[in-house]
Write a protein that holds these residues in place. Structure first.
Motif, short mmCIF file in Angstrom:
data_model
loop_
_atom_site.label_atom_id
_atom_site.label_comp_id
_atom_site.label_asym_id
_atom_site.label_seq_id
_atom_site.Cartn_x
_atom_site.Cartn_y
_atom_site.Cartn_z
N ALA A 59 -1.69 10.46 -10.31
CA ALA A 59 -0.63 9.57 -9.40
C ALA A 59 -1.13 7.93 -10.15
O ALA A 59 -0.05 7.15 -10.28
N SER A 97 5.22 3.07 -2.63
CA SER A 97 5.54 3.87 -4.05
C SER A 97 4.15 4.84 -4.18
O SER A 97 4.39 5.89 -4.72
N ALA A 98 2.96 4.19 -3.80
CA ALA A 98 1.92 5.13 -4.11
C ALA A 98 2.05 6.49 -3.15
O ALA A 98 1.67 7.41 -3.58
N TYR A 100 4.73 7.79 -2.25
CA TYR A 100 5.73 8.38 -2.69
C TYR A 100 5.40 9.53 -3.87
O TYR A 100 5.76 10.58 -3.98
N THR A 101 4.51 8.84 -4.80
CA THR A 101 4.11 9.34 -5.95
C THR A 101 3.15 10.48 -5.88
O THR A 101 3.42 11.54 -6.26
N LEU A 104 5.22 13.37 -4.73
CA LEU A 104 5.69 14.36 -5.75
C LEU A 104 4.75 15.27 -6.23
O LEU A 104 5.20 16.37 -6.57
#
Lengths: 982, 270
Positions: A59, A97-98, A100-101, A104
Motif C-alpha cells: 500500500a 486515500s490510505a 481506501y488503498t 483494496l
C-alpha cells in the motif's frame, strides 16, 4: 494494536522535499546560520490489528526508491524528529486515500491517519527545533506536532486522530425574551453575527400568536429552537444577505445629501438592466445576479458561466486550507449554476503584506510569507488536482493586508445552451422532488463560516471555521454529476458553501415553495453532532440536488458505481415552510417568507471627505537606469513567475495565450485566451483589474481604473469589446460606523463612490456586471491594534475572441517593428508606484476618459482582426517605462524610444512621462509594412514613439535630447525576476 | 479501412481525458472516454479496443505518491462480470498486439504497476519521484527522440516541443543494471534536450533531474509507451507558447505525431 509506519527515501537519494523544507525554514528564520539537513518521511498510523507487513508495504512503499519501517523507527540518524499530523476532525486527504488503498488489498476498512516527519540534523536546541515546528512546519489550529530526539523516537506511540465526541445530540430551546444587551451578548456568544435589532425581529416573530399556533400544531414550544436560530442567523448573515449592499444609505458629500435605497439595486443591477435593454437583440446576458454565477452567451450552442469569490478570513488563519477551500469552493458556483457547467478555467488574485515583512506580528496573525506560501500551495493543489487550468491572476502587495490577506478565487464554466430540450441556465423544482446530498460527509468543519466571515478577525475567532478542501472527492463528484446532468437524472442542483444545507436547501426551497429536511439522514464523518450543526456545517465537496422520484434509483446506482456518496435527506414541498425533523420530532419550522424576507433593512450613514494631500513636486532620480531597475523589482511590478509556474495553466488542451509569454516564456501576459471547445476556433478571453492604492485618494477613480485596467488587458490580447461582461468583487474594511469603528461613515462613503463609478463606467463601456460578491469585514482587531485593509475592488472580465489565431501577445516580436503609444499621457502620479518609492501619496490619481478609451479599444480590435498589430501591452503599474521594459525583455528585442514623441496633455518632465499611470494607454508594435494602414486607422490617437532594435537594450531619449535610460535588457530583466524568486 | 478504436480511461482524479480523446480523433481513430468504474462494472471492455490511453491527472490526489493507489487498484480491483483484474485485462490487451500510451500520471501508473519497462510485467523496477525542485512546474521543454528505439510512437521524430506539468517526474531506476537494460534496449525513446537537441541534465531544460535525461520510455516491443510531457496538450499550433512569434503557423501541433504514429501502426495490423 495500531501500526505506526514510516516511509522515507533510501539513503543516498536526493531528498527534494527535504531541501525545499530547508529553504522554507531558512526563509522563516533568516538568522539560522547553522548547517541544516532535513529529511522528509511519510508517517501512516493504521488503527487495525492482524495486518500483514507485505500488505502494508504494497500500500505505502515505492520499493524502487523508498525504505519502510513498521512499528520501529526507520532511522535514528538525526538530531530532532518533528512529526506533524492533523488534529482530530481535520480533513486528512492522504489518510483517506490510505484507508481506501488498504481496503483494496485487505478488503477490510481500517482507518489510517497520515502525518509528515521532518528529521533535522543540525546543532539546534530543543527550543529552536520546537520553534521551527511551531512557526514553520505546523499550524497549531489544525495540526499537532511533536519534537523528539533519537532516544525518544524509540518509544514513540502512534498518534490516532480519531474524533470522540461523547455527546448525545440534542435540540435546545432558546429564549429571546431578553434585553438588547443580552440579545447582543447571545449573538456574540453563538457567533450569530446578528445585531440586537435583528434579534428582536426574530423574537417578535416567535411571539406572534399566529406563529405560536402553527408551531404548537407541529409540536414546537413558543421559544425558538437552536436549529431555527442558527438557520436564521446564517440566512441573514452579511455573507449571505449582503445587508450593507441592500441598506438604506444617507450619503453626504460636500454638504449635499442623497438618499440611496440600495447600492446593489441603484448602481449594479440598474447598470446591467439598462445595458441589456439598450443592447436589445445583441444582449449577451443570459442569467445575471440570480444564480450562483453569472451566465453569458458564448455562441449559439454554448453559454459561459463565471464567478469570483473570496476566502479571506479562513486564509488568514490557515492559508493552505483556506485557499484550497476557496478554490474548490468557487468551483462549485459555476458548477451549481443552472443545471451545471463544465469548469474551464480558474483565476486567482491575492493581496498580501510584504512577504519580507520584518516588524512584529500581532496575535493570531501569521507572517506574510507564510500566508503567501500557504495560499499559493492551497490554490496549487485545489486547481491542479481538479484539472482546471489557472490561466490568469495577479498579486497585490500592501502592508495593510497584514490584518487580512485577500484571496480571490474565480472559476468559469461552459454549458450547452440546451440540454435534453431544456434551457440549461434555468432551475425548476417540483413539490415531491427528493432532496439529495451528494459528495462529502458532514463534520463540525466550517461551522459558522458564514457568520464568522461577517465579523472582523479577532483573537477568539472560532477555529472550527477553518477547513481543508478535498479536490479529488470533488472531482469524482463533478465527473458523476456532469454525467447525470446529461442523462437528465436530476432537475436542479446547487452547491453547499457558506451556510451548508441551511443555505442550499433554503434557497432551493423557494423554487418549490417549501422543504422538509430529515436531519438524521445526512451521513456524518463522526457521531455526536447536534442537528443545528448538521444543518449549518460547511463541510466541503457537497452538492444538493432535486431528483424526481422516478429517477432516484438510476441516480443512486450510478452514484454508487462512481464511488460518490449520495443520500436522500428530505423532500421539496409546497408547504411554505422550511421544515426540519430529527428522528420523529420537528426541530425547525420557519415560514420561508420570513426566512428570506423577514430581515429588516439596515439604515446607514455615509460621509465623504475629499483627500487633502496635494501632489508635491515630482522627485527626479539621480540615476534613471537605477530607478527603473528599482521600479521593476518592486513587489507590485516584479515577475510572479515563481507562482505562475506552479499552477497548471494548460490542462484541458485549450491554452492559447498563456500567463507567461515571449521568447523565453517568461513575459507577463496581459490576459488569457483559451479555447474551450477543441474543434472550434472561437476563444474565451479573461482578464482582471485591481488597484487598491488609488483608494487612498478616491475610490471612485480607483474603481474606474480597475475596470479600465481589466478591459484594456482584455483588448490587448484580442478580446472583442462588443462581447464582454464583468464581475465585481468588493473587499472592504467595516463600513458600519460604531464605537469601535469611528471612521465607518467615511468607509461607507468610499463604498458608495465605488458603486457610483461602477454604474457610470460600466454604462459607458457597455460592459454588464453579471455577478459579484462582497466581503465587508476585512479588519483585524487584537491587543488594541486595528488593521484595516485598503478598500479593494477586483474587476474580472470575461468575453470572447472570434478566431483565436488572431490573438496577440505583449512581447516585441522583431527588430525594425515600429512602437506606438495609444492615448495621451497626463500628469497622474497620485498613489502611483513611483510616488510610493518616495513614500508619497499625492493627489493626482488617474482619471479615466472612458469614452475615448472605448473608441480606442474598438479600433484596437479592428486592427487585431486585420492583423495589423504584432504585440500589445497595457500601461499600468509603473507607467510607460515599466511597460516598455517588459515588452522588450519579454521579446528579447531592444527598444529605442523618444519621450518627446509622447503625447502629453500638459507640461510633463521626463520622469513624469516615464512613470505617470494615466489609464487606457496601450503600447503596440507594428510591422513597417502595416504602418500606414495602422496610422490611418488610429489617426492622432497613436503616436510613434520608437522602434524595436537589434541590440538587446532599452534606450530612452529625454525630451531635451540625449539618453536618460540605456540599460541592457538582461539587467532590467534580472531586477524584475529577482524579487520573488523564492 | 478498419476503424481504429481508442479508449481513454478517466475517473478518480484523471483530468486530461478530453484532450487525449481529441488527439486520438484528430489522428483518425474513433475515441471513447470511459470512466474506470464502467470498466470495473463490466459495461466497457478494454479488449474491445485497439489503443489504450492513460491520460494525465491526479489519480487519488497523488496522496500516497503519484499513481501509488492506482497501481494497487489495477492489481486488486476486479471486474464485476469476469472477476479479472484490470492489470490482467491490460496484459491481455498488450498480448493481442495493441498499443498502450500513458502520459504524465498515466506514465506514472504504467511504471508503478510494472507495465513499464516490462519483462517481467508486474514488477516495479523504475519510478518517477519528486522533481529535484520539489515543485510542480508547468513549463515547455524540448524532447529529443532516439531514432534507434523500438518505440512505435516516436518514429520519425527528431525533437518536439511539449509542456511538462508535474511535481513527480524524476525518472529513476532501482539498480544500475535496470538503467543499462534501458540503455541497451534503446527503451528511453524520449529525452529532455538542450537547444541543440542533445540530452541534458541542466535545469530547467531537464525539468526534474531525470536519470539519463529520460522523459519517456517504452517496453521492448515499443508498443507500450509512457512519457511525462503532454503531447495531447499540443494538438493545435496555437498551443505553442511562442506561436505569436512564428511567421506562419504549422498545420498541426507537434504533439500529434505521437498519436499519428500510433494510429498508423494500428492500421497496419488490425
Amino acid at each position: 494494536m495500531p501500526y505506526r509506519v514510516e516511509v522515507g527515501l533510501k539513503p543516498g537519494l536526493f531528498d527534494a522535499r527535504g531541501e525545499r523544507t530547508k529553504r522554507q525554514i531558512l526563509h522563516a528564520f533568516p538568522s539560522l546560520s547553522i548547517d541544516l539537513k532535513i529529511r522528509c518521511l511519510d508517517v501512516y498510523t493504521i488503527d487495525a490489528s492482524g495486518l500483514n507487513d507485505e500488505w502494508i508495504s504494497e500500500a505505502f512503499l515505492d520499493p524502487v526508491v523508498q525504505d519502510i519501517a513498521i512499528n520501529e523507527p526507520l532511522t535514528r540518524d538525526f538530531d530532532w524528529y518533528i512529526e506533524v499530523g492533523y488534529k482530530p476532525g481535520v480533513t486528512d486527504n492522504v489518510g483517506k486515500s490510505a484507508t481506501y488503498t488498504l481496503k483494496l488489498i485487505t478488503s477490510n476498512e481500517s482507518p489510517v491517519y497520515s502525518a509528515r516527519a521532518f528529521l533535522i540534523s543540525g546543532a539546534l536546541t530543543r527550543e529552536a527545533a520546537t520553534g521551527i515546528a511551531r512557526d514553520c512546519l505546523a499550524n497549531s489550529l489544525i495540526q499537532y506536532f511533536r519534537v523528539m530526539d533519537p532516544d525518544e523516537i524509540r518509544t514513540v506511540q502512534p498518534q490516532i486522530s480519531v474524533v470522540t465526541l461523547n455527546h448525545t445530540p440534542s435540540v435546545q430551546d432558546v429564549s429571546l425574551t431578553l434585553s438588547d444587551s443580552e440579545l447582543a451578548a447571545l449573538s456574540r456568544e453563538r457567533t450569530l453575527a446578528l445585531t440586537a435589532e435583528e434579534m428582536k425581529v426574530i423574537a417578535s416573530y416567535v411571539k406572534d400568536p399566529l406563529v405560536i399556533e402553527e408551531r404548537k400544531k407541529i409540536g414546537l414550544a413558543d421559544k425558538i429552537t437552536d436549529v431555527e436560530l442558527e438557520c436564521l442567523a446564517q440566512t441573514w448573515s452579511e455573507h449571505c444577505k449582503h445587508k450593507i449592499f441592500n441598506a438604506e444609505i444617507t450619503y453626504e458629500e460636500n454638504g449635499r445629501k442623497e438618499q440611496i435605497s440600495s447600492l446593489f439595486k441603484s448602481y449594479i443591477q440598474r447598470s446591467t438592466a439598462e445595458i441589456r435593454e439598450e443592447a436589445g437583440a445583441d444582449d449577451i446576458c443570459v442569467s445575471v445576479f440570480t444564480d450562483n454565477a453569472g451566465v453569458i452567451r458564448f455562441n449559439d450552442e454554448h453559454n459561459l458561466v463565471f464567478k469570483v469569490e473570496t476566502h479571506n478570513s479562513p486564509s488568514a488563519l490557515d492559508p493552505y486550507g483556506g485557499a484550497l477551500t476557496g478554490i474548490v469552493g468557487v468551483n462549485r458556483d459555476p458548477f451549481g449554476t443552472g443545471i451545471g457547467a463544465k469548469l474551464i478555467f480558474n483565476t486567482d488574485v491575492f493581496c498580501f503584506a510584504d512577504p519580507f515583512y520584518s516588524g512584529t506580528l500581532p496575535p493570531k496573525i501569521l507572517h506574510p510569507l507564510r500566508i503567501f506560501e500557504g495560499v499559493r500551495e492551497g490554490v496549487e493543489h485545489g486547481g491542479n488536482k481538479s484539472g482546471i487550468p489557472t490561466v490568469n491572476g495577479s498579486i497585490v502587495f500592501d502592508d495593510r493586508y497584514l490584518g487580512k490577506p485577500l484571496v480571490y478565487c474565480g472559476t468559469a464554466g461552459i454549458m450547452p445552451r440546451v440540454i435534453n430540450g431544456k434551457l440549461s441556465h434555468e432551475k425548476t423544482i417540483l413539490p415531491g422532488d427528493l432532496i439529495i446530498m451528494a459528495g462529502g460527509r458532514i463534520g463540525k468543519d466550517g461551522i459558522h463560516g458564514a457568520t464568522f466571515s461577517s465579523e472582523e478577525l479577532h483573537e477568539e475567532s472560532p477555529t472550527s471555521a477553518v477547513q481543508i478542501g478535498d479536490p479529488i472527492t470533488q472531482k469524482k463528484l463533478t465527473d458523476f454529476l456532469l454525467r447525470t446532468r446529461d442523462l437528465g437524472l436530476y432537475r436542479a442542483l446547487t452547491d453547499n458553501g457558506a451556510g451548508g444545507l441551511s443555505s442550499s436547501i433554503g434557497e432551493m426551497a423557494q423554487l418549490s415553495g417549501g422543504c422538509r429536511i430529515e436531519l438524521d439522514k445526512p451521513p456524518l464523518k463522526y457521531q455526536g453532532l447536534d442537528p443545528w450543526e448538521i444543518l449549518l456545517s460547511e463541510a466541503q465537496e457537497r452538492m444538493t440536488l432535486a431528483v424526481p422520484g422516478e429517477d432516484i434509483e438510476a441516480f443512486l446506482a450510478l452514484s454508487k458505481q462512481m464511488d460518490v456518496e449520495s443520500t436522500v435527506i428530505g423532500t421539496f414541498t409546497d408547504s411554505g415552510y422550511f421544515h426540519c425533523t430529527y428522528g420523529d420530532k420537528t426541530v425547525a419550522y420557519i415560514k420561508l417568507d420570513f426566512l428570506h424576507n423577514g430581515l429588516p433593512k439596515m439604515k446607514l450613514k455615509a460621509h465623504w471627505k475629499d483627500w487633502s494631500e496635494a501632489d508635491p513636486q515630482t522627485p527626479v532620480p539621480a540615476d534613471h537606469n537605477a530607478k527603473l531597475e528599482e521600479m521593476l523589482s518592486r513587489l507590485n511590478i516584479c515577475s510572479k513567475e515563481y507562482i505562475v509556474r506552479q499552477y497548471d495553466h494548460e490542462v484541458q488542451g485549450g491554452s492559447i495565450v498563456k500567463p507567461l509569454v515571449g521568447e523565453n516564456c517568461d513575459g507577463p501576459s496581459d490576459a488569457a485566451v483559451i479555447r474551450p471547445v477543441l474543434d472550434s476556433l472561437q476563444g474565451v478571453v479573461v482578464s482582471n483589474g485591481i488597484i487598491p492604492r488609488y483608494s487612498d485618494i478616491d475610490t471612485f477613480h480607483m474603481t474606474a481604473c480597475a475596470l479600465d485596467e481589466a478591459l484594456r488587458n482584455y483588448v490587448c490580447v484580442g478580446g472583442n469589446p462588443e462581447h464582454w461582461a464583468c464581475l465585481d468583487n468588493f473587499c472592504w474594511c467595516d463600513p458600519v460606523a460604531s464605537e469601535k469603528n469611528p471612521d465607518g461613515e467615511y468607509k461607507l462613503a468610499q463604498l458608495v463612490r465605488t458603486n457610483k463609478a461602477l454604474y457610470e463606467y460600466t454604462k459607458i463601456y457597455r460592459c454588464p456586471l453579471v455577478s459579484g460578491k462582497d466581503s465587508m469585514k476585512n479588519d483585524y482587531v487584537g491587543q488594541g491594534i486595528k488593521i484595516s485593509i485598503p478598500p479593494t475592488i477586483l474587476i474580472s472580465v470575461i468575453g470572447i475572441i472570434d478566431d483565436i489565431t488572431t490573438a496577440v501577445t505583449m512581447d516585441i516580436k522583431k527588430p525594425g517593428d515600429l512602437i506606438y503609444l495609444l492615448g495621451m499621457t497626463g500628469k497622474e502620479l497620485g498613489a502611483s508606484e513611483y510616488f510610493a518609492t518616495y513614500g508619497i501619496i499625492g493627489s493626482s490619481v488617474p482619471r479615466v476618459d472612458a469614452q475615448g478609451a472605448l473608441k480606442r479599444y474598438k479600433r484596437m480590435n479592428e486592427a487585431i482582426r486585420k492583423g495589423l498589430i504584432r504585440s500589445a501591452h497595457d500601461v499600468s503599474d509603473g507607467g510607460l517605462a515599466v511597460a516598455l521594459a517588459e515588452k522588450a525583455f519579454a521579446g528579447s528585442v531592444g527598444i529605442s524610444a523618444d519621450l518627446s514623441k509622447v503625447a502629453v496633455d500638459q507640461d510633463l518632465n521626463d520622469t513624469e512621462i516615464l512613470y505617470s499611470e494615466t489609464q487606457s494607454r496601450i503600447i503596440v508594435s507594428v510591422a513597417p509594412e502595416n504602418a500606414s494602414a495602422f496610422e490611418q486607422l488610429f489617426g492622432s490617437d497613436a503616436r510613434r514613439i520608437g522602434q524595436a532594435i537589434p541590440d538587446r537594450e532599452l534606450l530612452i531619449q529625454s525630451r531635451r535630447g540625449g539618453l536618460i535610460i540605456d540599460s541592457p535588457l538582461s539587467k532590467l530583466k534580472a531586477s524584475w525576476k529577482a524579487t520573488l524568486d523564492l | 479501412m478498419t476503424q481504429i478504436k481508442a479508449l481513454v480511461i478517466t475517473g478518480f482524479g484523471t483530468n486530461c481525458e478530453t484532450e487525449m480523446a481529441h488527439a486520438c480523433r484528430l489522428a483518425g481513430a474513433v475515441s471513447e472516454i470511459a470512466h474506470l468504474s464502467d470498466i470495473l462494472k463490466g459495461k466497457i471492455r478494454i479488449n474491445d479496443y485497439h489503443f489504450l490511453n492513460l491520460p494525465g491527472g491526479f489519480l487519488d490526489g497523488d496522496d500516497l505518491g503519484s499513481a501509488q493507489v492506482e497501481s494497487v487498484r489495477l492489481k486488486h480491483a476486479r471486474i464485476e462480470t469476469t472477476g479479472r483484474t484490470l492489470f490482467e485485462e491490460i496484459v491481455t490487451f498488450f498480448q493481442r498486439g495493441m498499443l498502450i500510451l500513458g502520459v504524465c500520471n498515466g506514465f506514472q501508473a504504467l511504471v508503478k504497476s510494472g507495465l513499464l519497462p516490462g519483462s517481467p510485467f508486474g514488477k516495479r523496477r523504475v519510478s518517477l519521484i519528486f522533481n529535484d525542485s520539489a515543485k510542480f512546474e508547468d513549463r515547455w521543454v524540448r524532447v529529443a527522440a532516439d531514432p534507434s528505439s523500438p518505440c512505435i510512437f516516436t518514429k520519425g521524430i527528431d525533437h518536439i516541443y511539449l509542456p511538462v506539468r508535474h511535481g513527480e517526474g524524476k525518472f529513476i531506476c532501482d539498480t544500475e543494471s535496470t538503467l543499462d537494460e534501458i540503455r541497451n534496449g534503446r527503451l528511453a525513446s524520449l529525452k529532455y534536450a538542450d537547444g541543440s537537441s542533445e540530452p541534458t541534465m541542466t535545469y530547467p531544460s531537464n525539468p526534474n533531474g531525470s536519470a539519463d535525461a529520460i522523459a519517456g520510455i517504452c517496453d521492448q516491443t515499443g508498443r507500450i509507451f509512457g512519457l511525462m510531457p503532454h503531447p495531447e496538450a499540443f494538438t493545435h499550433p496555437a498551443n505553442h507558447p511562442g506561436w505569436t512569434r512564428l511567421k506562419e503557423l504549422p498545420s498541426k501541433g507537434e504533439g500529434m505525431v505521437i498519436f499519428d504514429n500510433a494510429v498508423q501502426f494500428l492500421r497496419g495490423i488490425v
